[in-house]
Design a protein around this motif. Structure first.
Motif, PDB file in Angstrom:
ATOM      1  N   ASN A 138       0.830  -1.201   0.000  1.00 12.79           N
ATOM      2  CA  ASN A 138       0.000   0.000   0.000  1.00 12.79           C
ATOM      3  C   ASN A 138       0.872   1.261   0.000  1.00 12.79           C
ATOM      4  N   ARG A 139       0.193   2.419   0.007  1.00 13.49           N
ATOM      5  CA  ARG A 139       0.911   3.698  -0.098  1.00 13.49           C
ATOM      6  C   ARG A 139       1.934   3.896   1.009  1.00 13.49           C
ATOM      7  N   ASP A 140       1.504   3.580   2.262  1.00 19.34           N
ATOM      8  CA  ASP A 140       2.414   3.809   3.393  1.00 19.34           C
ATOM      9  C   ASP A 140       3.655   2.946   3.273  1.00 19.34           C
ATOM     10  N   GLU A 141       3.431   1.705   2.811  1.00 19.80           N
ATOM     11  CA  GLU A 141       4.585   0.807   2.634  1.00 19.80           C
ATOM     12  C   GLU A 141       5.506   1.345   1.539  1.00 19.80           C
ATOM     13  N   ALA A 142       4.881   1.896   0.483  1.00 15.15           N
ATOM     14  CA  ALA A 142       5.690   2.462  -0.613  1.00 15.15           C
ATOM     15  C   ALA A 142       6.497   3.643  -0.103  1.00 15.15           C
ATOM     16  N   LYS A 143       5.860   4.456   0.736  1.00 14.59           N
ATOM     17  CA  LYS A 143       6.558   5.623   1.292  1.00 14.59           C
ATOM     18  C   LYS A 143       7.735   5.146   2.145  1.00 14.59           C
ATOM     19  N   GLU A 144       7.462   4.122   2.920  1.00 18.68           N
ATOM     20  CA  GLU A 144       8.510   3.547   3.780  1.00 18.68           C
ATOM     21  C   GLU A 144       9.683   3.056   2.916  1.00 18.68           C
ATOM     22  N   LEU A 145       9.335   2.498   1.772  1.00 21.99           N
ATOM     23  CA  LEU A 145      10.350   1.943   0.864  1.00 21.99           C
ATOM     24  C   LEU A 145      11.217   3.048   0.241  1.00 21.99           C
ATOM     25  N   LEU A 146      10.601   4.211   0.051  1.00 21.05           N
ATOM     26  CA  LEU A 146      11.345   5.307  -0.580  1.00 21.05           C
ATOM     27  C   LEU A 146      12.245   6.046   0.413  1.00 21.05           C
ATOM     28  N   LYS A 147      11.912   5.915   1.706  1.00 20.79           N
ATOM     29  CA  LYS A 147      12.647   6.634   2.749  1.00 20.79           C
ATOM     30  C   LYS A 147      14.139   6.289   2.706  1.00 20.79           C
ATOM     31  N   GLY A 148      14.970   7.318   2.754  1.00 18.84           N
ATOM     32  CA  GLY A 148      16.421   7.087   2.795  1.00 18.84           C
ATOM     33  C   GLY A 148      17.036   6.855   1.423  1.00 18.84           C
ATOM     34  N   ARG A 149      16.206   6.767   0.384  1.00 17.72           N
ATOM     35  CA  ARG A 149      16.791   6.579  -0.954  1.00 17.72           C
ATOM     36  C   ARG A 149      17.468   7.871  -1.416  1.00 17.72           C
ATOM     37  N   CYS A 175       6.589   2.006  -7.335  1.00 23.28           N
ATOM     38  CA  CYS A 175       7.036   1.018  -6.345  1.00 23.28           C
ATOM     39  C   CYS A 175       5.989  -0.068  -6.138  1.00 23.28           C
ATOM     40  N   THR A 176       4.725   0.337  -6.054  1.00 23.90           N
ATOM     41  CA  THR A 176       3.698  -0.642  -5.735  1.00 23.90           C
ATOM     42  C   THR A 176       3.274  -1.467  -6.945  1.00 23.90           C
ATOM     43  N   GLU A 177       3.140  -0.794  -8.076  1.00 26.50           N
ATOM     44  CA  GLU A 177       2.609  -1.509  -9.244  1.00 26.50           C
ATOM     45  C   GLU A 177       3.687  -2.134 -10.102  1.00 26.50           C
ATOM     46  N   LYS A 178       4.935  -1.728  -9.833  1.00 29.20           N
ATOM     47  CA  LYS A 178       6.080  -2.274 -10.581  1.00 29.20           C
ATOM     48  C   LYS A 178       5.871  -2.179 -12.086  1.00 29.20           C
ATOM     49  N   GLN A 179       5.287  -1.069 -12.505  1.00 28.45           N
ATOM     50  CA  GLN A 179       5.177  -0.882 -13.957  1.00 28.45           C
ATOM     51  C   GLN A 179       5.449   0.567 -14.319  1.00 28.45           C
ATOM     52  N   LYS A 180       5.723   0.773 -15.580  1.00 25.70           N
ATOM     53  CA  LYS A 180       6.086   2.124 -16.044  1.00 25.70           C
ATOM     54  C   LYS A 180       4.853   3.026 -15.997  1.00 25.70           C
ATOM     55  N   ILE A 181       5.104   4.307 -15.707  1.00 27.01           N
ATOM     56  CA  ILE A 181       3.985   5.235 -15.629  1.00 27.01           C
ATOM     57  C   ILE A 181       4.273   6.477 -16.457  1.00 27.01           C
ATOM     58  N   ALA A 182       3.352   6.815 -17.327  1.00 24.70           N
ATOM     59  CA  ALA A 182       3.467   8.072 -18.069  1.00 24.70           C
ATOM     60  C   ALA A 182       2.191   8.848 -17.823  1.00 24.70           C
ATOM     61  N   GLU A 183       2.331  10.034 -17.267  1.00 27.89           N
ATOM     62  CA  GLU A 183       1.131  10.812 -17.015  1.00 27.89           C
ATOM     63  C   GLU A 183       1.360  12.272 -17.368  1.00 27.89           C
ATOM     64  N   VAL A 184       0.839  12.662 -18.487  1.00 29.60           N
ATOM     65  CA  VAL A 184       1.011  14.043 -18.921  1.00 29.60           C
ATOM     66  C   VAL A 184      -0.369  14.645 -19.077  1.00 29.60           C
ATOM     67  N   PHE A 185      -0.666  15.599 -18.185  1.00 30.52           N
ATOM     68  CA  PHE A 185      -1.996  16.186 -18.235  1.00 30.52           C
ATOM     69  C   PHE A 185      -2.099  17.261 -19.281  1.00 30.52           C
ATOM     70  N   GLU A 186      -3.302  17.425 -19.752  1.00 30.42           N
ATOM     71  CA  GLU A 186      -3.597  18.571 -20.601  1.00 30.42           C
ATOM     72  C   GLU A 186      -3.643  19.797 -19.701  1.00 30.42           C
ATOM     73  N   ASP A 187      -3.591  20.934 -20.338  1.00 31.68           N
ATOM     74  CA  ASP A 187      -3.701  22.202 -19.643  1.00 31.68           C
ATOM     75  C   ASP A 187      -5.012  22.241 -18.846  1.00 31.68           C
TER      76      ASP A 187
END
Ligand code: 5AD
Ligand code: SF4
Length: 457
Positions: free
Chosen positions: A2-13, A130-142
């Motif tokens: 989950n999100r909290d676990e992902a945050k924990e995983l990013l800590k210290g990187r 981190c959680t989904e282990k897949q590539k993400i592309a997100e480009v919003f319109e104006d």
């Protein structure tokens, strides 16, 4: 996970950010750094030591494109060594579909792609990788939304950039920015003033207001009242702790008499203006869709000098715009001489796919562009050297930015007119205002002698 676990995983990187382009991008990178710090990550300088790299891209000229793809190639090796490594790319180039397709196709080791409109979503995208282990592309319109209150990790303690508006409506025919950064949107004046008050409380003495065309700022106050750019300057001038106000960039077509008056009224507004002219030829200005003439530009310079006699003026100039004749170019040289710039950024015209000028048939051969560029640079440099020489013997108030990389006892700072000054002094002066007597004027900087408190009176 989950999100909290992902945050924990990013800590210290460990992370590093590579920034290409303008102050707007530099400031976006400060926001990205602030978000990474809030996630518990630590900054490193060398990408080879990092677990997360963010490349913040610029698309204003072709060489920025090339440098980006070169840098991207180098990340592959890091990813091969460290499978948990996260490669992220963002910024103006990612607002162009052709670039996104190229990144996805040729650089499959990139994990996250985001644009200029959704920087605030970066932590969430990182956690999803981190959680989904897949590539993400997100480009919003104006969109009309401006997200306030994002964190920031400032480059300097004593000075800061502040965005006042985003995007551009001008569509100069050579420029990609209106397509990548979208339409103009102004922040609310109360949000800007609150941010600057809080920065002042945090020790910031100088703010640089950022926007593609700050003169077209239009904000709406609490009471529904309209604020223009000059109203904002007057508001900031009243904020205790702020000692210097700068802004960039200003479009000559929108420079008002009211702003010129503000130079006289607001003691904190620095005696400097960056006023891009782009060309000194009316025919070229028209084809660039700049919507002013050389006569109008020269008139503005005269008005500015009348109101603020020692104002420093800098500019941007493009050589080799499609259809530029030798006569057009001579008009540019003539304008440069008439204005007497303190400094200028000079650019070779660079074709930007998707802009009107890219389709113009009368493109200028590279050797002609370069030859004109060199003549222009020689003229600009001679003018800068002359201007700087005239400073010898003057005492300038300098905000000390840091120590020189080569010599710990040499400090560097900026005068009110934005001139770089080197002088001998101790590191304890960094972030303070000092008086410096100018002893030498070089082409790109001044040298000086720190005045004692007694001398400064
Ligand atoms: N080619 C060359 N210079 C450009 N600039 C913007 N677009 C181009 C281009 N296609 C320059 C302009 C602008 C500065 C930020 O970059 O001079 O003011
Ligand atoms: Fe580009 Fe012109 Fe807008 Fe500046 S004013 S960002 S040069 S379109």
């Amino acid at each position: 996970m989950n999100r909290d676990e992902a945050k924990e995983l990013l800590k210290g990187r460990k992370y590093n950010i590579i920034t290409f382009g303008c102050q707007m991008n530099e400031h976006d990178s400060e926001t990205i750094a602030g978000m990474l710090r809030d996630l518990g990550c630590e900054e490193v300088v060398d990408p080879r030591e990092s677990d997360i790299t963010v490349i913040n891209t610029c698309s204003i000229r072709e060489n920025a494109d090339k440098r980006f793809f070169g840098t991207l190639g180098q990340l592959k090796k890091i990813k091969e060594r460290n499978p948990d490594y996260i490669a992220c790319v963002c910024g103006c180039m990612m607002q162009q579909q052709r670039v996104i397709d190229a990144v996805k196709g040729k650089y499959p080791w990139v994990d996250v792609i985001f644009g200029t409109h959704n920087i605030h979503r970066f932590p969430e995208l990182l956690q999803r990788v981190c959680t989904e282990k897949q590539k993400i592309a997100e480009v919003f319109e104006d969109s009309d939304e401006i997200v306030e209150g994002l964190p920031s990790k400032r480059l300097y303690r004593h000075k800061s950039f502040v965005n006042i508006m985003y995007g551009c409506n001008n569509f100069c025919t050579y420029c990609i920015v209106p397509y990548t950064r979208g339409r103009e949107k102004s922040r609310r004046p109360q949000d800007i003033l609150a941010e600057i008050s809080s920065l002042a409380g945090d020790g910031v003495k100088e703010v640089t207001l950022l926007g593609q065309n700050v003169n077209s700022y239009r904000g709406t106050g609490h009471d529904g009242q309209a604020w223009d750019f000059t109203d904002l300057i007057y508001g900031i001038n009243d904020i205790e702790g702020i000692e210097r106000i700068r802004f960039m960039t200003s479009h000559p077509k929108d420079l008002s008499d009211k702003l010129i008056q503000a130079y006289a009224d607001c003691e904190k507004l620095c005696n400097h203006i960056h006023l891009p002219v782009q060309s000194g030829s009316n025919a070229v200005l028209e084809r660039m869709n700049r919507r002013y003439t050389r006569e109008r530009y020269l008139e503005l310079v005269e008005k500015l000098r009348r109101a603020v006699p020692d104002i420093a003026i800098s500019t941007d100039i493009i050589t080799g715009f499609p259809g530029e004749t030798e006569e057009d170019f001579t008009d540019t040289l003539d304008l440069v001489k008439r204005v007497g710039y303190d400094s200028a950024f000079t650019f070779l015209y660079s074709v930007r796919p998707g802009t009107p000028a890219a389709e113009y048939e009368d493109q200028i051969p590279e050797d002609v562009k370069h030859e004109r560029f060199n003549r222009l640079v020689d003229l600009i440099n001679a003018g800068s050297a002359e201007k700087n020489a005239a400073y010898v013997g003057r005492t300038e108030r300098v905000l000390v930015d840091g120590a020189s990389k080569k010599n710990d006892r040499t400090l560097t700072g900026r005068t009110e007119g934005f001139k770089l000054v080197d002088f001998a002094g101790g590191r304890e002066l960094i972030g303070t205002m000092v008086d410096v007597e100018i002893t030498e004027g070089k082409t790109f900087s001044l040298r000086g002698r720190l005045k004692s408190e007694k001398e400064s009176g």
